[in-house]
Design a protein around this motif. Structure first.
Motif, mmCIF file in Angstrom:
data_model
loop_
_atom_site.group_PDB
_atom_site.id
_atom_site.type_symbol
_atom_site.label_atom_id
_atom_site.label_comp_id
_atom_site.label_asym_id
_atom_site.label_seq_id
_atom_site.Cartn_x
_atom_site.Cartn_y
_atom_site.Cartn_z
ATOM 1 N N GLU A 1 -3.191 0.390 -1.125
ATOM 2 C CA GLU A 1 -2.299 -0.711 -1.464
ATOM 3 C C GLU A 1 -1.607 -0.456 -2.807
ATOM 4 O OE1 GLU A 1 -4.657 -4.221 -1.322
ATOM 5 O OE2 GLU A 1 -4.512 -4.418 0.859
ATOM 6 N N ILE B 1 1.211 1.910 -2.160
ATOM 7 C CA ILE B 1 2.330 1.225 -1.513
ATOM 8 C C ILE B 1 3.114 0.402 -2.529
ATOM 9 C CG2 ILE B 1 2.930 -0.563 0.181
ATOM 10 C CD1 ILE B 1 0.503 0.439 1.827
ATOM 11 N N GLU B 2 2.411 -0.301 -3.390
ATOM 12 C CA GLU B 2 3.079 -1.093 -4.426
ATOM 13 C C GLU B 2 3.873 -0.214 -5.383
ATOM 14 O OE1 GLU B 2 -0.003 -3.310 -6.259
ATOM 15 O OE2 GLU B 2 -0.332 -4.633 -4.520
ATOM 16 N N ARG C 1 -0.833 -5.662 7.712
ATOM 17 C CA ARG C 1 0.198 -5.681 6.663
ATOM 18 C C ARG C 1 0.949 -4.357 6.532
ATOM 19 N NH1 ARG C 1 -1.866 -7.908 1.022
ATOM 20 N NH2 ARG C 1 0.393 -7.670 0.684
ATOM 21 N N TYR C 2 0.254 -3.245 6.789
ATOM 22 C CA TYR C 2 0.854 -1.955 6.448
ATOM 23 C C TYR C 2 0.832 -0.953 7.600
ATOM 24 C CZ TYR C 2 -0.136 -3.905 1.803
ATOM 25 O OH TYR C 2 -0.206 -4.714 0.704
ATOM 26 N N ASN C 3 0.872 -1.410 8.829
ATOM 27 C CA ASN C 3 0.745 -0.487 9.959
ATOM 28 C C ASN C 3 1.901 0.494 10.074
ATOM 29 O OD1 ASN C 3 2.799 -1.785 11.932
ATOM 30 N ND2 ASN C 3 1.469 -3.483 11.354
ATOM 31 N N LYS C 4 3.013 0.247 9.382
ATOM 32 C CA LYS C 4 4.141 1.189 9.442
ATOM 33 C C LYS C 4 3.784 2.522 8.809
ATOM 34 C CE LYS C 4 6.459 -0.216 5.143
ATOM 35 N NZ LYS C 4 7.733 -0.713 4.559
ATOM 36 N N HIS C 5 2.722 2.554 7.997
ATOM 37 C CA HIS C 5 2.278 3.804 7.379
ATOM 38 C C HIS C 5 1.291 4.565 8.265
ATOM 39 C CE1 HIS C 5 3.975 3.084 3.332
ATOM 40 N NE2 HIS C 5 3.730 1.804 3.586
#
Length: 205
Positions: free
Chosen positions: A157, A160-161, A188-192
């Motif tokens: 996280e 990502i931030e 929240r972050y499944n695109k990664h």
């Protein structure tokens, strides 16, 4: 017979075992191993094994590992962290004993301890479907609290931030009770994410 053969392999005058079994008990069951050159391999250690609550720790497992290391001629660990966390916690672990507290145990074991990394052979030609310049981060562990997934995903996280570009594969076995952090991160972050869950080996053979 089958019970101890899963943990000990006898080669000529040498016996090798993992930290899962109790070497003193195995030798008691198989006295012919007493004179062999004994090697113990630690792929984890109970002195630093994370628990969700201190009261949950079963101290007998840690004590068994210390005894196994004491009677072995060579003590091997799969990582430097695993070795240091075991050796550095022996004295404090033994100090919890209500009666006799042996002294110098950690020094005895330290002198015969070494790191032997698990061998990994990477293929020369690997085909990928993503940008080779993008960092690929892999979680290869079980989906359980003792692997500290909370800290792992907190670091991601943070990346990502900071707008750091990476792809993620979360592998390993998933059991009935999975820490909530896994589902929260994926939502929240499944695109990664490239892979979420164990790989189908048939696809890679």
């Amino acid at each position: 017979k089958q019970w101890y053969q899963r943990r000990v392999r006898v080669v000529s005058t040498q016996s090798t075992g993992t930290s899962v079994g109790s070497l003193p008990e195995i030798i008691a069951l198989c006295p012919n191993l007493a004179k062999s050159h004994k090697v113990v391999y630690f792929h984890e250690n109970q002195l630093a094994y994370p628990t969700q609550c201190t009261k949950e720790r079963d101290y007998q497992y840690g004590y068994n590992q210390i005894l196994s290391a004491m009677i072995a001629e060579l003590v091997l660990f799969n990582s430097d962290y695993n070795m240091k966390s075991f050796l550095d916690n022996i004295d404090s672990f033994l100090n919890r004993m209500p009666d006799y507290k042996p002294k110098g145990t950690s020094d005895i074991i330290r002198k015969k301890s070494k790191v032997l990394y698990y061998p990994i052979e990477f293929p020369v030609n690997v085909r990928t479907n993503w940008d080779p310049d993008t960092l690929h981060i892999v979680w290869p562990h079980r989906w359980e609290h003792d692997k500290n997934p909370t800290e792992f995903f907190e670091v991601l996280e943070g990346l990502i931030e900071a707008s750091f570009n990476f792809k993620l594969s979360v592998l390993g076995m998933r059991y009935n009770e999975v820490p909530d952090i896994f589902d929260r991160f994926y939502e929240r972050y499944n695109k990664h994410v490239i892979q979420w869950g164990p790989l189908n080996l048939a696809m890679h053979t």
